[in-house]
Design a protein around this motif. Structure first.
Motif, mmCIF file in Angstrom:
data_model
loop_
_atom_site.group_PDB
_atom_site.id
_atom_site.type_symbol
_atom_site.label_atom_id
_atom_site.label_comp_id
_atom_site.label_asym_id
_atom_site.label_seq_id
_atom_site.Cartn_x
_atom_site.Cartn_y
_atom_site.Cartn_z
ATOM 1 N N ALA A 30 0.853 -1.194 0.000
ATOM 2 C CA ALA A 30 0.000 0.000 0.000
ATOM 3 C C ALA A 30 0.882 1.235 0.000
ATOM 4 N N LEU A 106 -2.958 -1.690 4.160
ATOM 5 C CA LEU A 106 -3.758 -0.467 4.051
ATOM 6 C C LEU A 106 -3.997 0.168 5.419
ATOM 7 N N ALA C 30 -3.810 7.183 -3.236
ATOM 8 C CA ALA C 30 -3.588 5.895 -2.571
ATOM 9 C C ALA C 30 -3.469 4.809 -3.626
ATOM 10 N N THR C 31 -2.488 3.947 -3.434
ATOM 11 C CA THR C 31 -2.238 2.860 -4.388
ATOM 12 C C THR C 31 -2.194 1.549 -3.631
ATOM 13 N N PHE C 32 -2.850 0.545 -4.182
ATOM 14 C CA PHE C 32 -2.759 -0.785 -3.605
ATOM 15 C C PHE C 32 -2.332 -1.772 -4.680
ATOM 16 N N ILE C 77 -10.236 6.954 -10.476
ATOM 17 C CA ILE C 77 -9.918 5.625 -9.955
ATOM 18 C C ILE C 77 -9.442 4.789 -11.134
ATOM 19 N N VAL C 79 -8.220 0.706 -12.003
ATOM 20 C CA VAL C 79 -8.071 -0.670 -11.504
ATOM 21 C C VAL C 79 -7.597 -1.555 -12.652
ATOM 22 N N ILE C 95 -4.642 -0.979 -7.846
ATOM 23 C CA ILE C 95 -5.738 -0.018 -7.663
ATOM 24 C C ILE C 95 -5.124 1.335 -7.312
ATOM 25 N N VAL C 96 -5.555 2.377 -7.979
ATOM 26 C CA VAL C 96 -5.100 3.731 -7.647
ATOM 27 C C VAL C 96 -6.317 4.625 -7.500
ATOM 28 N N VAL C 97 -6.332 5.387 -6.427
ATOM 29 C CA VAL C 97 -7.430 6.329 -6.194
ATOM 30 C C VAL C 97 -6.857 7.698 -5.840
ATOM 31 N N CYS C 109 -9.815 2.918 -1.798
ATOM 32 C CA CYS C 109 -8.874 1.874 -2.214
ATOM 33 C C CYS C 109 -9.226 0.568 -1.498
ATOM 34 N N ARG C 110 -9.450 0.663 -0.221
ATOM 35 C CA ARG C 110 -9.812 -0.495 0.585
ATOM 36 C C ARG C 110 -11.155 -1.082 0.144
#
Lengths: 139, 80, 139, 80
Positions: A30, A106, C30-32, C77, C79, C95-97, C109-110
């Motif tokens: 994250a 996260l 935020a990136t996951f 967003i 994905v 995933i990027v928001v 993101c979560r």
């Protein structure tokens, strides 16, 4: 299981920030970037300026990172915060957390940025076209 | 007794200095009495909110000072 | 305020993933990345293999992205989910928001990754040295 | 009545096909009766958990089928 923190005068390179944080034990990475917005409380911002009480920042960050490791099952954590001038669009803070599972990655990321905002002695000045203001001072 | 005062953000701007040596404090001086001395020197500081750290650790206002302490006035933080 | 979703056969490039997502109205990015772990339930994994019911994945992702926009105040967003073989260490999902504020960027993101795991028709096969197993089938 | 069945992951592995046309279903056929027909053909599917989607939307097992429906058996998902 390293945790690193740095204060940086130069732009945060998101590729370098993430480099080497993840291991093959981690199923989640994250990343959070806090970036300089052009609008703050309805006014147009020209740039930000950050200053810090550096030795205390380091002491607080050590405590925050240790606390994060206690609460979340995480691998490596890396945190970078800018000092000095941050132009609009650039990142003022970057946080990366690797963890075996997504909830920890996260959650730890969120925990670190919330604690930084709450108690790390760093101050942000918003510079507008017609003046400037230290945020939170209510001046 | 002598302590070193560190100032940041709006406090530093108002005082025009980022570091001040306060000398001749009485032996029973506290964080609060150091603040009062600073405010005499720079009345614009009066009423400004600040936490206080002594030697990098936050302390309450009645904390007694010791020779050589580093006392930092910390306006509400705004990092991140 | 775009939202994009893609299924990809090739590795996810984290730089390209983030490129252009943030605007100057956003204070948070935020990136996951969900990545292929070498260990799963105590066994050593050699690689993952993903398959999808593609048209339904797209329909579900549209619903998830719309729902995310309703719940969180976000900007763009993006994905990406891999299909086919994913070697250990590579990302299976990215995933990027971007959002004006951090709680929305991290929360969205979560939300997106949780919903993907819960209801998007994608299946993961864990390939071990001595066999393989579709995850969740309990076979 | 004829419907198209889509199979994934363990279901496809067991049946050895990713798509099956079921023909000659009675006019009152449901998702459940389509499943029963598949299980006759491939008893290894019996007892396997799966949700069902008809034309890309999840439906309950008693959902009646219509000519030309695409019926997908969805094992527990494991994306991400």
């Amino acid at each position: 299981m390293s945790a690193s923190f740095a204060l940086a005068a130069d732009p945060i390179d998101p590729v370098a920030l993430v480099e080497g944080v993840r291991t093959d034990e981690d199923g989640a990475l994250a990343t959070f970037l806090g970036t300089a917005r052009v609008v703050s409380r309805g006014r147009r911002v020209v740039r930000l300026e950050y200053e810090a009480y550096e030795p205390m920042v380091r002491a607080e960050m050590d405590r925050i990172l240790a606390e994060t490791r206690e609460r979340f099952h995480v691998g490596a954590i890396r945190v970078v915060h800018r000092l000095g001038v941050v132009p609009i669009g650039e990142a003022s803070v970057g946080i990366v957390v690797a963890a075996p599972h997504r909830a920890d990655a996260l959650g730890a990321c969120r925990h670190v940025i919330d604690r930084i905002k709450e108690r790390v002695p760093i101050w942000k000045k918003e510079v507008f076209e017609d003046g400037s203001e230290w945020v939170g001072e209510g001046a | 007794m002598r302590v070193r005062i560190r100032l940041f953000a709006g406090w530093r701007d108002r005082l025009g200095e980022e570091e001040v040596l306060l000398e001749g404090l009485p032996p029973d001086a506290t964080v609060e009495s150091a603040r009062a001395r600073l405010e005499e020197r720079c009345p614009a500081l009066r009423g400004l909110p600040a936490a206080v750290a002594v030697n990098l650790v936050q302390v309450p206002p009645d904390r007694p000072l010791r020779e050589g302490d580093e006392v930092a006035f910390l306006p509400p933080v705004s990092g991140g």
